[in-house]
Design a protein around this motif. Sequence first.
Motif, PDB file in Angstrom:
ATOM      1  N   PHE A  17       0.814  -1.214   0.000  1.00  0.00           N
ATOM      2  CA  PHE A  17       0.000   0.000   0.000  1.00  0.00           C
ATOM      3  C   PHE A  17       0.850   1.268   0.000  1.00  0.00           C
ATOM      4  N   GLN A  24      -6.189   6.290   2.972  1.00  0.00           N
ATOM      5  CA  GLN A  24      -5.918   5.235   3.941  1.00  0.00           C
ATOM      6  C   GLN A  24      -7.160   4.929   4.787  1.00  0.00           C
ATOM      7  N   THR A 272      -0.720  -6.573  -5.581  1.00  0.00           N
ATOM      8  CA  THR A 272      -1.567  -6.273  -4.425  1.00  0.00           C
ATOM      9  C   THR A 272      -3.021  -6.634  -4.703  1.00  0.00           C
TER      10      THR A 272
END
Length: 322
Positions: A17, A24, A272
Amino acid sequence: MAGANQTQVTEFVFLGFSHILQGQAFLFLAFLTVYLVTLLGNCLILTLIVLDPQLHSPMYFFLGHLSFLDMCYSSVTLPKILVNFLRQRQTISYRECMAQMFFLMSCAGAESSLLTVMAFDRYTAICKPLHYTKILSRGVCISLATVSWLWAIMGSAVQSSLVTNVSFCGDNQIHHIFCDAPPLLKIACSDTYISEMALHTASVIMGSIPFLLILISYIYILLAILRIRSDTGRRKAFSTCAAHLVVVVIYFGMGNLNYNRPRAGYSLEVDTLVSALYCILTPMLNPLIYSLRNQDVRGTLRRALGHHKKDNASPRAQTGVD
Protein backbone atom coordinates in the motif's frame (compact mmCIF):
# COMPACT_ATOMS: atom_id res chain seq x y z
CA MET A 1 12.06 -20.89 13.92
CA ALA A 2 15.73 -21.71 13.57
CA GLY A 3 16.21 -19.06 10.93
CA ALA A 4 15.55 -16.30 13.43
CA ASN A 5 18.99 -16.81 15.01
CA GLN A 6 20.73 -16.37 11.66
CA THR A 7 19.24 -13.07 10.59
CA GLN A 8 19.77 -9.43 11.36
CA VAL A 9 16.25 -8.57 10.27
CA THR A 10 13.82 -8.24 13.18
CA GLU A 11 10.86 -6.85 11.23
CA PHE A 12 9.59 -6.54 7.69
CA VAL A 13 7.93 -3.63 5.89
CA PHE A 14 5.00 -4.22 3.54
CA LEU A 15 5.11 -2.16 0.34
CA GLY A 16 1.72 -3.26 -0.99
CA PHE A 17 0.00 0.00 0.00
CA SER A 18 3.01 2.28 -0.23
CA HIS A 19 1.83 3.72 -3.56
CA ILE A 20 -1.47 4.82 -1.99
CA LEU A 21 -0.71 8.10 -0.25
CA GLN A 22 -4.32 9.21 0.08
CA GLY A 23 -7.38 7.25 1.06
CA GLN A 24 -5.92 5.24 3.94
CA ALA A 25 -9.12 5.76 5.93
CA PHE A 26 -11.20 4.49 3.00
CA LEU A 27 -9.03 1.38 2.69
CA PHE A 28 -9.37 0.71 6.41
CA LEU A 29 -13.17 0.89 6.18
CA ALA A 30 -13.20 -1.25 3.02
CA PHE A 31 -11.06 -4.01 4.55
CA LEU A 32 -12.99 -3.83 7.82
CA THR A 33 -16.26 -4.25 5.92
CA VAL A 34 -14.89 -7.24 4.02
CA TYR A 35 -13.68 -8.83 7.26
CA LEU A 36 -16.99 -8.34 9.05
CA VAL A 37 -19.01 -9.66 6.09
CA THR A 38 -16.71 -12.68 5.91
CA LEU A 39 -17.09 -13.46 9.60
CA LEU A 40 -20.85 -12.84 9.71
CA GLY A 41 -21.62 -14.70 6.48
CA ASN A 42 -19.60 -17.80 7.33
CA CYS A 43 -20.74 -17.75 10.95
CA LEU A 44 -24.37 -17.60 9.79
CA ILE A 45 -23.96 -20.62 7.51
CA LEU A 46 -22.13 -22.55 10.24
CA THR A 47 -24.88 -21.73 12.77
CA LEU A 48 -27.66 -22.79 10.39
CA ILE A 49 -25.90 -26.11 9.71
CA VAL A 50 -25.45 -26.83 13.41
CA LEU A 51 -28.99 -25.89 14.45
CA ASP A 52 -31.11 -27.25 11.57
CA PRO A 53 -31.46 -31.08 11.57
CA GLN A 54 -32.34 -30.96 7.86
CA LEU A 55 -28.77 -29.82 7.16
CA HIS A 56 -27.15 -32.67 9.11
CA SER A 57 -25.86 -34.42 6.00
CA PRO A 58 -22.33 -35.04 4.63
CA MET A 59 -22.65 -32.17 2.13
CA TYR A 60 -23.37 -29.61 4.85
CA PHE A 61 -20.91 -31.20 7.27
CA PHE A 62 -18.13 -30.33 4.82
CA LEU A 63 -19.69 -26.94 4.06
CA GLY A 64 -19.55 -26.18 7.78
CA HIS A 65 -15.84 -27.00 7.81
CA LEU A 66 -15.35 -24.75 4.79
CA SER A 67 -17.14 -21.86 6.51
CA PHE A 68 -15.03 -22.26 9.64
CA LEU A 69 -11.90 -22.42 7.49
CA ASP A 70 -12.82 -19.23 5.61
CA MET A 71 -13.16 -17.39 8.92
CA CYS A 72 -9.68 -18.61 9.89
CA TYR A 73 -8.33 -17.77 6.41
CA SER A 74 -9.36 -14.13 6.55
CA SER A 75 -8.31 -13.83 10.22
CA VAL A 76 -4.73 -14.73 9.33
CA THR A 77 -4.18 -11.56 7.26
CA LEU A 78 -6.91 -8.99 7.74
CA PRO A 79 -6.49 -8.13 11.46
CA LYS A 80 -2.81 -7.28 10.91
CA ILE A 81 -3.66 -5.19 7.85
CA LEU A 82 -6.29 -3.28 9.84
CA VAL A 83 -3.91 -2.70 12.77
CA ASN A 84 -1.23 -1.40 10.40
CA PHE A 85 -3.70 1.05 8.88
CA LEU A 86 -4.46 2.40 12.35
CA ARG A 87 -0.76 2.62 13.24
CA GLN A 88 0.05 4.01 9.78
CA ARG A 89 3.09 1.70 9.76
CA GLN A 90 2.96 -1.28 7.42
CA THR A 91 5.31 -3.50 9.45
CA ILE A 92 5.37 -6.97 10.98
CA SER A 93 7.93 -8.67 13.23
CA TYR A 94 9.98 -11.61 12.00
CA ARG A 95 8.23 -14.15 14.22
CA GLU A 96 4.78 -12.78 13.37
CA CYS A 97 5.66 -12.94 9.69
CA MET A 98 6.75 -16.58 9.85
CA ALA A 99 3.63 -17.50 11.84
CA GLN A 100 1.37 -15.65 9.40
CA MET A 101 2.99 -17.44 6.47
CA PHE A 102 2.56 -20.86 8.12
CA PHE A 103 -1.12 -20.37 8.94
CA LEU A 104 -1.81 -18.79 5.55
CA MET A 105 -0.40 -21.80 3.69
CA SER A 106 -2.20 -24.15 6.09
CA CYS A 107 -5.54 -22.50 5.30
CA ALA A 108 -4.82 -22.53 1.57
CA GLY A 109 -3.96 -26.24 1.65
CA ALA A 110 -6.98 -27.08 3.80
CA GLU A 111 -9.32 -25.21 1.46
CA SER A 112 -8.11 -27.06 -1.62
CA SER A 113 -8.39 -30.37 0.26
CA LEU A 114 -11.91 -29.63 1.52
CA LEU A 115 -13.05 -28.60 -1.95
CA THR A 116 -11.72 -31.95 -3.18
CA VAL A 117 -13.65 -33.83 -0.49
CA MET A 118 -16.79 -31.85 -1.37
CA ALA A 119 -16.33 -32.85 -5.02
CA PHE A 120 -16.18 -36.50 -3.91
CA ASP A 121 -19.38 -35.91 -1.94
CA ARG A 122 -21.14 -34.59 -5.07
CA TYR A 123 -19.76 -37.50 -7.12
CA THR A 124 -21.15 -40.01 -4.63
CA ALA A 125 -24.54 -38.28 -4.44
CA ILE A 126 -25.01 -38.21 -8.22
CA CYS A 127 -23.15 -41.29 -9.43
CA LYS A 128 -23.87 -43.66 -6.52
CA PRO A 129 -27.06 -42.29 -4.89
CA LEU A 130 -28.22 -45.65 -3.51
CA HIS A 131 -24.96 -46.11 -1.60
CA TYR A 132 -24.51 -42.45 -0.57
CA THR A 133 -25.24 -42.81 3.13
CA LYS A 134 -23.20 -46.00 3.39
CA ILE A 135 -20.13 -44.60 1.59
CA LEU A 136 -20.19 -41.26 3.39
CA SER A 137 -21.02 -42.41 6.90
CA ARG A 138 -20.37 -40.09 9.83
CA GLY A 139 -17.07 -41.82 10.60
CA VAL A 140 -15.90 -41.48 6.99
CA CYS A 141 -16.85 -37.78 6.92
CA ILE A 142 -14.90 -37.09 10.11
CA SER A 143 -11.91 -39.00 8.74
CA LEU A 144 -11.95 -37.10 5.44
CA ALA A 145 -12.17 -33.74 7.22
CA THR A 146 -9.33 -34.72 9.58
CA VAL A 147 -7.10 -35.86 6.72
CA SER A 148 -7.78 -32.59 4.89
CA TRP A 149 -6.57 -30.54 7.86
CA LEU A 150 -3.54 -32.78 8.52
CA TRP A 151 -2.55 -32.76 4.84
CA ALA A 152 -2.63 -28.96 4.84
CA ILE A 153 -0.66 -28.58 8.09
CA MET A 154 2.02 -31.02 6.97
CA GLY A 155 2.38 -29.32 3.59
CA SER A 156 2.56 -25.91 5.22
CA ALA A 157 5.21 -27.12 7.68
CA VAL A 158 7.39 -28.35 4.81
CA GLN A 159 7.00 -25.13 2.81
CA SER A 160 7.51 -22.87 5.84
CA SER A 161 10.73 -24.66 6.77
CA LEU A 162 12.13 -23.81 3.34
CA VAL A 163 11.69 -20.12 4.09
CA THR A 164 12.81 -20.11 7.73
CA ASN A 165 16.09 -21.78 6.78
CA VAL A 166 17.25 -18.87 4.59
CA SER A 167 18.83 -15.67 5.91
CA PHE A 168 17.49 -12.11 5.80
CA CYS A 169 20.34 -9.74 6.44
CA GLY A 170 19.65 -6.48 4.63
CA ASP A 171 16.54 -5.73 2.62
CA ASN A 172 13.43 -6.08 4.78
CA GLN A 173 10.87 -4.58 2.37
CA ILE A 174 8.29 -7.11 1.18
CA HIS A 175 6.55 -6.30 -2.11
CA HIS A 176 3.28 -7.65 -0.79
CA ILE A 177 0.47 -6.95 1.70
CA PHE A 178 1.12 -9.97 3.93
CA CYS A 179 3.81 -12.59 4.51
CA ASP A 180 3.96 -15.28 1.87
CA ALA A 181 6.79 -17.54 0.75
CA PRO A 182 7.54 -16.21 -2.79
CA PRO A 183 7.97 -12.51 -1.85
CA LEU A 184 10.02 -13.45 1.21
CA LEU A 185 12.45 -15.56 -0.81
CA LYS A 186 12.93 -12.62 -3.19
CA ILE A 187 14.54 -10.50 -0.44
CA ALA A 188 16.65 -13.25 1.18
CA CYS A 189 20.42 -12.63 1.18
CA SER A 190 21.39 -16.32 1.03
CA ASP A 191 21.14 -18.66 -1.94
CA THR A 192 17.48 -19.53 -2.43
CA TYR A 193 17.62 -21.62 -5.62
CA ILE A 194 17.10 -24.98 -3.89
CA SER A 195 14.43 -23.53 -1.62
CA GLU A 196 12.59 -21.95 -4.55
CA MET A 197 12.64 -25.18 -6.57
CA ALA A 198 11.51 -27.25 -3.59
CA LEU A 199 8.83 -24.70 -2.72
CA HIS A 200 7.55 -24.64 -6.30
CA THR A 201 7.45 -28.45 -6.38
CA ALA A 202 5.59 -28.61 -3.07
CA SER A 203 3.13 -25.93 -4.22
CA VAL A 204 2.43 -27.78 -7.47
CA ILE A 205 1.81 -31.02 -5.58
CA MET A 206 -0.42 -29.35 -2.99
CA GLY A 207 -2.42 -27.58 -5.69
CA SER A 208 -2.35 -29.99 -8.64
CA ILE A 209 -3.40 -33.18 -6.85
CA PRO A 210 -6.62 -31.68 -5.40
CA PHE A 211 -7.47 -29.95 -8.68
CA LEU A 212 -6.89 -33.16 -10.66
CA LEU A 213 -9.11 -35.15 -8.30
CA ILE A 214 -11.84 -32.51 -8.57
CA LEU A 215 -11.56 -32.58 -12.37
CA ILE A 216 -11.89 -36.37 -12.46
CA SER A 217 -14.90 -36.23 -10.14
CA TYR A 218 -16.69 -33.73 -12.35
CA ILE A 219 -15.96 -35.73 -15.48
CA TYR A 220 -17.80 -38.68 -13.94
CA ILE A 221 -20.54 -36.35 -12.66
CA LEU A 222 -21.03 -34.85 -16.13
CA LEU A 223 -21.23 -38.31 -17.73
CA ALA A 224 -23.79 -39.37 -15.14
CA ILE A 225 -25.90 -36.24 -15.68
CA LEU A 226 -25.89 -36.73 -19.43
CA ARG A 227 -27.39 -40.19 -18.90
CA ILE A 228 -30.36 -38.72 -17.04
CA ARG A 229 -33.31 -38.66 -19.44
CA SER A 230 -35.57 -36.03 -17.85
CA ASP A 231 -34.74 -32.33 -18.06
CA THR A 232 -35.96 -31.87 -14.50
CA GLY A 233 -33.54 -34.50 -13.25
CA ARG A 234 -30.65 -32.93 -15.11
CA ARG A 235 -31.42 -29.46 -13.75
CA LYS A 236 -31.66 -30.83 -10.21
CA ALA A 237 -28.33 -32.63 -10.58
CA PHE A 238 -26.66 -29.52 -11.99
CA SER A 239 -28.08 -27.37 -9.20
CA THR A 240 -26.52 -29.59 -6.52
CA CYS A 241 -23.08 -28.96 -8.04
CA ALA A 242 -23.41 -25.34 -9.17
CA ALA A 243 -22.33 -23.57 -5.97
CA HIS A 244 -19.37 -25.89 -5.39
CA LEU A 245 -18.26 -25.62 -9.00
CA VAL A 246 -18.35 -21.81 -8.89
CA VAL A 247 -16.25 -21.79 -5.71
CA VAL A 248 -13.74 -24.23 -7.25
CA VAL A 249 -13.33 -22.11 -10.39
CA ILE A 250 -12.85 -18.91 -8.39
CA TYR A 251 -10.48 -20.42 -5.82
CA PHE A 252 -8.19 -22.38 -8.14
CA GLY A 253 -8.36 -19.72 -10.85
CA MET A 254 -7.28 -16.95 -8.47
CA GLY A 255 -4.70 -19.27 -6.88
CA ASN A 256 -3.14 -20.02 -10.26
CA LEU A 257 -3.10 -16.32 -11.12
CA ASN A 258 -1.54 -15.47 -7.76
CA TYR A 259 1.26 -18.05 -7.71
CA ASN A 260 1.90 -19.17 -11.29
CA ARG A 261 1.73 -16.00 -13.37
CA PRO A 262 4.98 -14.83 -15.03
CA ARG A 263 7.05 -12.44 -12.93
CA ALA A 264 7.75 -10.01 -15.75
CA GLY A 265 5.18 -7.41 -16.73
CA TYR A 266 3.36 -7.19 -13.38
CA SER A 267 3.51 -4.16 -11.15
CA LEU A 268 3.24 -3.92 -7.38
CA GLU A 269 -0.32 -2.63 -7.83
CA VAL A 270 -1.31 -5.75 -9.78
CA ASP A 271 0.34 -8.02 -7.22
CA THR A 272 -1.57 -6.27 -4.43
CA LEU A 273 -4.89 -6.56 -6.25
CA VAL A 274 -4.47 -10.26 -7.13
CA SER A 275 -3.37 -11.14 -3.59
CA ALA A 276 -6.33 -9.29 -2.10
CA LEU A 277 -8.75 -11.09 -4.44
CA TYR A 278 -7.27 -14.50 -3.68
CA CYS A 279 -6.74 -14.42 0.08
CA ILE A 280 -9.20 -11.76 1.26
CA LEU A 281 -12.23 -11.60 -1.06
CA THR A 282 -12.54 -15.33 -1.78
CA PRO A 283 -13.43 -16.25 1.85
CA MET A 284 -16.11 -13.54 1.73
CA LEU A 285 -17.59 -14.76 -1.56
CA ASN A 286 -17.97 -18.41 -0.54
CA PRO A 287 -20.91 -17.94 1.88
CA LEU A 288 -22.60 -15.57 -0.56
CA ILE A 289 -22.31 -18.10 -3.37
CA TYR A 290 -23.64 -20.98 -1.28
CA SER A 291 -26.49 -18.94 0.20
CA LEU A 292 -27.56 -17.66 -3.22
CA ARG A 293 -27.24 -20.97 -5.09
CA ASN A 294 -28.33 -23.43 -2.42
CA GLN A 295 -32.07 -23.85 -1.90
CA ASP A 296 -31.67 -25.72 1.41
CA VAL A 297 -29.56 -22.94 2.94
CA ARG A 298 -31.98 -20.27 1.70
CA GLY A 299 -34.95 -22.25 2.99
CA THR A 300 -33.37 -22.72 6.41
CA LEU A 301 -32.55 -19.01 6.62
CA ARG A 302 -36.13 -18.07 5.65
CA ARG A 303 -37.55 -20.44 8.25
CA ALA A 304 -35.24 -19.06 10.93
CA LEU A 305 -36.11 -15.45 10.09
CA GLY A 306 -39.81 -16.25 9.79
CA HIS A 307 -39.85 -18.00 13.15
CA HIS A 308 -37.98 -15.10 14.74
CA LYS A 309 -40.47 -12.58 13.33
CA LYS A 310 -43.40 -14.71 14.45
CA ASP A 311 -42.01 -14.92 17.99
CA ASN A 312 -41.48 -11.16 18.13
CA ALA A 313 -44.92 -10.39 16.70
CA SER A 314 -46.83 -12.81 18.94
CA PRO A 315 -45.19 -13.35 22.33
CA ARG A 316 -48.41 -15.04 23.55
CA ALA A 317 -47.75 -17.87 21.12
CA GLN A 318 -44.69 -18.87 23.15
CA THR A 319 -46.88 -19.57 26.20
CA GLY A 320 -49.62 -21.35 24.22
CA VAL A 321 -52.27 -18.76 25.17
CA ASP A 322 -54.90 -18.16 22.43
